[in-house]
Design an enzyme around this catalytic site. Structure first.
Site, PDB file in Angstrom:
ATOM      1  CG  ASP A   1     -30.836 -14.118  33.523  1.00 21.47           C
ATOM      2  OD1 ASP A   1     -31.479 -14.050  32.459  1.00 21.47           O
ATOM      3  OD2 ASP A   1     -30.588 -15.184  34.107  1.00 21.47           O
TER       4      ASP A   1
ATOM      5  CG  HIS B   1     -35.651  -8.810  25.559  1.00 17.01           C
ATOM      6  ND1 HIS B   1     -34.840  -9.327  26.541  1.00 17.01           N
ATOM      7  CD2 HIS B   1     -35.957  -9.852  24.745  1.00 17.01           C
ATOM      8  CE1 HIS B   1     -34.659 -10.630  26.331  1.00 17.01           C
ATOM      9  NE2 HIS B   1     -35.339 -10.973  25.245  1.00 17.01           N
TER      10      HIS B   1
ATOM     11  CG  LEU C   1     -20.196   5.041  34.206  1.00 17.64           C
ATOM     12  CD1 LEU C   1     -19.694   4.025  35.232  1.00 17.64           C
ATOM     13  CD2 LEU C   1     -21.716   5.180  34.347  1.00 17.64           C
TER      14      LEU C   1
HETATM   15  C1  IPE Z   1     -26.838 -14.459  30.503  1.00 18.22           C
HETATM   16  O1  IPE Z   1     -28.188 -14.744  30.616  1.00 18.22           O
HETATM   17  C2  IPE Z   1     -26.596 -13.599  29.318  1.00 18.22           C
HETATM   18  C3  IPE Z   1     -27.074 -12.210  29.408  1.00 18.22           C
HETATM   19  C4  IPE Z   1     -27.661 -11.688  30.445  1.00 18.22           C
HETATM   20  C5  IPE Z   1     -26.843 -11.410  28.232  1.00 18.22           C
HETATM   21  P1  IPE Z   1     -28.828 -16.069  29.980  1.00 18.22           P
HETATM   22  O2  IPE Z   1     -30.271 -16.024  30.279  1.00 18.22           O
HETATM   23  O3  IPE Z   1     -28.445 -16.176  28.564  1.00 18.22           O
HETATM   24  O4  IPE Z   1     -28.079 -17.214  30.792  1.00 18.22           O
HETATM   25  P2  IPE Z   1     -28.526 -18.699  31.132  1.00 18.22           P
HETATM   26  O5  IPE Z   1     -28.953 -19.330  29.857  1.00 18.22           O
HETATM   27  O6  IPE Z   1     -29.645 -18.605  32.112  1.00 18.22           O
HETATM   28  O7  IPE Z   1     -27.311 -19.318  31.732  1.00 18.22           O
HETATM   29  C1  IPE Z   2     -31.847 -11.447  29.908  1.00 23.42           C
HETATM   30  O1  IPE Z   2     -33.142 -11.884  30.074  1.00 23.42           O
HETATM   31  C2  IPE Z   2     -31.635 -10.781  28.575  1.00 23.42           C
HETATM   32  C3  IPE Z   2     -30.778 -11.526  27.646  1.00 23.42           C
HETATM   33  C4  IPE Z   2     -30.153 -12.640  27.921  1.00 23.42           C
HETATM   34  C5  IPE Z   2     -30.641 -10.977  26.312  1.00 23.42           C
HETATM   35  P1  IPE Z   2     -33.612 -13.324  29.580  1.00 23.42           P
HETATM   36  O2  IPE Z   2     -34.219 -13.180  28.233  1.00 23.42           O
HETATM   37  O3  IPE Z   2     -32.527 -14.304  29.694  1.00 23.42           O
HETATM   38  O4  IPE Z   2     -34.746 -13.605  30.644  1.00 23.42           O
HETATM   39  P2  IPE Z   2     -35.108 -15.002  31.306  1.00 23.42           P
HETATM   40  O5  IPE Z   2     -33.858 -15.573  31.864  1.00 23.42           O
HETATM   41  O6  IPE Z   2     -35.671 -15.840  30.214  1.00 23.42           O
HETATM   42  O7  IPE Z   2     -36.113 -14.667  32.357  1.00 23.42           O
HETATM   43 MG    MG Z   3     -31.945 -15.614  31.164  1.00 25.45          MG
END
Ligand code: IPE
Ligand code: IPE
Ligand code: MG
Length: 222
Positions: free
Chosen positions: A3, A20, A114
């Site tokens: 995240d 990303h 792995l």
């Molecule tokens: C969790 O992150 C999902 C992934 C890392 C794929 P999100 O960014 O979607 O989660 P929330 O919305 O902060 O709970």
């Molecule tokens: C995690 O990063 C990637 C996915 C959930 C696909 P985010 O896109 O959720 O990044 P934040 O949480 O907005 O910083």
């Molecule tokens: Mg996120």
């Protein structure tokens, strides 16, 4: 739980997609580091069932990036004896991505150093619902009796059938929640949260988390 890609990009004044892209690079590094550290099973939360709520362009870009990533990674998986798999509602993904997942999962099936599992269009509740539905169908077909359903049998209907439960859950970017990840499997996992955003999560950070894990006392209720 990878995240913080968005916040990493925002902090730098970059578009979210750049975050990303940096996140994919971080995943490559962590896979390599995990293998070197002797980790046998690594599940990367890549796209949740709730992530469909994001703008269409972001979702499309993510899937496209993933396809590129799988193509690029495939030779490395073979070279390093790494097995690739994906868990989630894979059928609902774009056909070209689905096909790549199918191909690489099959070609790396025999690899044993792995296992890297991408949780893709994954939701913990959906997984439990899918398992319950599958078990119900087996009962209906007369192949399973309700009284045979225990934890071990039920686990066998999950996407993670045959895989060990995670010892350690790592979440980056400081959020203190599970966000629908591996609800069943995480019941006794140790949890490690770092404030670092996923694109900044490096080999040293993984080693730090593993070190922390080594000092935990796991009691499993005992
Ligand atoms: C969790 O992150 C999902 C992934 C890392 C794929 P999100 O960014 O979607 O989660 P929330 O919305 O902060 O709970
Ligand atoms: C995690 O990063 C990637 C996915 C959930 C696909 P985010 O896109 O959720 O990044 P934040 O949480 O907005 O910083
Ligand atoms: Mg996120």
């Amino acid at each position: 739980i990878m995240d913080g890609n968005g916040r990493w990009a925002r902090k730098r004044g970059l578009p979210k997609i750049a975050g990303h892209r940096a996140g994919v690079k971080a995943a490559e590094g962590v896979i390599k580091a995990a293998k070197e550290a002797g980790v046998r099973m690594l599940t990367l939360y890549t796209f949740s069932t709730e992530n469909w709520k994001r703008p269409e362009e972001e979702v499309a870009a993510l899937f496209k990036m993933l396809e590129g990533y799988i193509d690029k990674e495939e030779p490395k998986l073979h070279k390093n004896n790494i097995r690739f798999m994906a868990i989630g509602r894979i059928d609902e993904l774009p056909a070209s991505l689905k096909e790549k997942i199918r191909r690489v999962s099959a070609s790396t099936r025999g690899h044993s150093s792995l296992t890297v599992s991408l949780a893709l269009n994954y939701g913990g509740r959906q997984e439990i619902v899918d398992a319950a539905r599958h078990a119900a169908l087996e009962v209906k077909a007369g192949r399973l009796r309700p009284d045979q359903i225990d934890e071990a049998v039920f686990s066998g209907y999950l996407y993670t059938k045959g895989l060990p439960d995670p010892d350690l859950l790592i979440r980056t970017s400081g959020e203190l929640r599970i966000s629908n990840f591996l609800l069943w499997q995480l019941s006794y996992s140790e949890i490690y949260v770092t404030k670092k955003f996923w694109p900044e999560f490096k080999k040293e950070d993984l080693l730090k988390a593993l070190d922390d894990y080594r000092n935990r006392e796991r009691r499993f209720g005992g």
